[in-house]
Structure formats: structure tokens, C-alpha cells
Design a protein around this motif. Structure first.
Motif, short mmCIF file in Angstrom:
data_model
loop_
_atom_site.label_atom_id
_atom_site.label_comp_id
_atom_site.label_asym_id
_atom_site.label_seq_id
_atom_site.Cartn_x
_atom_site.Cartn_y
_atom_site.Cartn_z
N PRO A 134 -11.65 -15.09 4.43
CA PRO A 134 -11.10 -13.83 3.91
C PRO A 134 -10.39 -14.05 2.57
O PRO A 134 -9.70 -15.04 2.37
N THR A 190 -7.78 -8.93 2.55
CA THR A 190 -8.46 -8.95 3.85
C THR A 190 -7.61 -9.55 4.97
O THR A 190 -7.60 -9.00 6.09
N TRP A 246 -5.46 -6.85 6.52
CA TRP A 246 -6.16 -5.86 7.34
C TRP A 246 -6.55 -6.47 8.68
O TRP A 246 -6.54 -5.78 9.71
#
Length: 274
Positions: free
Chosen positions: A245, A249, A252
Motif C-alpha cells: 500500500p 491506502t 483506508w
């Protein structure tokens, strides 16, 4: 001649005290009163501020004269945030597990029978406090880094880097605390929930360090990519691996995991007697 008994009509008692229906606002005020009046809040958040700001400034002062070329200016706040997240995790567990250990949860649920409202109020109050304080600490460290670390070959931080190193890091720490709150609600045991959360934060990276064989290379890579230390490092622009990631990211991903954990905590709380 006797007169037959005649019953007087029943009159309900009318309290002179105004009665109003309760809502989420009342639960929020109750949780705010609880969290700001216990010593564990002051101690854990105080330790978090000392670690984030103190370690961040210490690292910045040590590397200010010989910063590696190409290293992001704000990256050195990573060390303080990683350690500072541990007290926030501890407080997240204690926000709810301490009520089970003292029996205060019975009083809470008597005053507010809606268990979803109780959990929501605890989560909102705790998340706001954790986010505001951790973001403020990250902002202080980022400002100090930008002022102390200068030199040729060191790029100035962009707006996105500033946002991830302050608001992003603050959100990540607050979400870790919320995840700890959800685990505490499900386990109802302070020591067990704190141990479980420390395992979530530290164990994947530690396991990866001992997977030296080639057959475990894929597992090792995934453990590092999705570990909490690597996620925080990614927000600061210094990921441990070039794969995995990137950018926002990791935030999230943690938000999704926390939402699932909170849903599980709500399910468990509604199924239990207390």
C-alpha cells in the motif's frame, strides 16, 4: 342506613421536575465527563504527547546536521508516532474495559439502556480527543523538522506530505485507539485486550524478521507490507518496502478493519446480558 363506598378516581403522580427524553447528546456529555475526570486519561495522553513530541524533536536534532540525501524532511516524526500510538491504544481499551472491571458498566447501561448509543458515545468522544491531540503533536514535530532539517539535496515537503504527516498520522493513531476500544468491548478484559492490540501492532513485523528462508519470502513480504509500523512509515513517505500500500491506502485499510471491529463489538454487546 350505610352509604355504599365510592372509589375516588386515580390520579397519576406528576413530578415537578421537567422530564425530557434522552438522546445521543446526553450520552456524549456523560462520556466526556467520565473520560476527562479519570487519571488514566491524563497519564496515557500525557505519555503520548511526551513520546511523539519528545522523540520527534530528539531525532530531528540528531539528524539535522547529517540528513541522508533524498530523505523526506517530515519523515523523522515516524519514530515518535509509532511509540506514541501505544498509550493511545491502552486508553482505547480502558475507556470501556475499566467499566467492566469495576462494575460501572451496570450503572451506565441502567442510565442509558441503548447499548448502541453507549458504544457510539464512547467511540466519538475518545476518537475526537485522540485525533485532536495526536494531530497537534504531529504538527509541532513537523514544524520543527521543517525548521531544523535543511541542506542541499533535501527536498522541501509538499502539501500532500504535510497533510499525511499531520492529519493522516493523527487519524491513523485515533483509528488504532478505536480498534482497541472495539477489542476491549468484545473481550471485556483490560490486560487481554491490551495484549491483543500489542500483538496486532508489533507481532507481524517481528514474525517477518524471523522468516529468513526463501520459501517464506512471500509471507514475509506481506507481513511487512501490512504491518502497522510500515503503514505509519508509508504515511511519512518512507515505506519499508517499495511494494504494498502507498500514499493514503494504509489509512483506508485501517478504517475498514476498525469499522468491522466496531460492528462486531456492537453485536457482542447487544448479545450479552451485561
Amino acid at each position: 342506613m350505610t352509604t355504599p363506598y365510592q372509589a375516588t378516581p386515580y390520579q397519576a403522580y406528576a413530578s415537578p421536575i421537567p422530564v425530557q427524553s434522552t438522546g445521543l447528546g446526553h450520552a456524549l456529555r456523560s462520556e466526556w465527563t467520565k473520560i476527562r475526570t479519570v487519571r488514566s486519561t491524563m497519564w496515557t495522553l500525557g505519555v503520548m504527547l511526551v513520546l511523539v513530541i519528545g522523540i520527534g524533536l530528539l531525532v530531528a536534532s540528531l539528524v539535522s546536521s547529517h540528513t541522508p540525501t533524498g530523505t523526506p524532511v517530515l519523515a523523522f516524526g515516524f519514530f515518535g508516532v509509532l511509540l506514541g500510538s501505544l498509550p493511545v491504544i491502552t486508553l482505547g481499551v480502558l475507556v470501556i474495559s475499566s467499566e467492566y472491571s469495576t462494575g460501572m458498566i451496570r450503572t451506565t447501561l441502567t442510565a442509558c439502556p441503548s447499548r448502541s448509543r453507549v458504544l457510539a458515545a464512547k467511540a466519538i468522544v475518545f476518537a475526537l480527543i485522540a485525533f485532536v491531540l495526536s494531530t497537534l503533536a504531529c504538527l509541532i514535530v513537523a514544524g520543527a523538522d521543517a525548521g531544523m532539517i535543511t541542506g542541499s539535496g533535501i527536498p522541501s515537503p509538499s502539501g500532500s506530505q504535510w497533510l499525511r504527516a499531520t492529519v493522516g498520522a493523527g487519524l491513523y493513531v485515533a483509528l488504532l485507539g478505536l480498534l482497541a476500544l472495539a477489542v476491549g468491548a468484545m473481550l471485556r478484559h483490560s490486560a487481554g485486550a491490551i495484549t491483543a492490540m500489542l500483538g496486532v501492532v508489533l507481532l507481524p513485523l517481528l514474525l517477518a524478521l524471523f522468516m529468513a528462508t526463501q520459501s517464506l519470502a512471500t509471507v514475509r513480504t506481506k507481513l511487512i507490507e501490512y504491518s502497522v509500523p510500515n503503514a505509519i512509515a508509508t504515511l511519512y513517505g518512507i515505506p519499508m518496502l517499495s511494494t504494498g500500500p502507498q500514499g493514503w491506502t494504509p489509512l483506508w485499510i485501517l478504517a475498514g478493519v476498525t469499522a468491522v471491529a466496531l460492528a462486531g463489538a456492537l453485536f457482542v454487546i447487544n448479545k450479552r446480558d451485561v
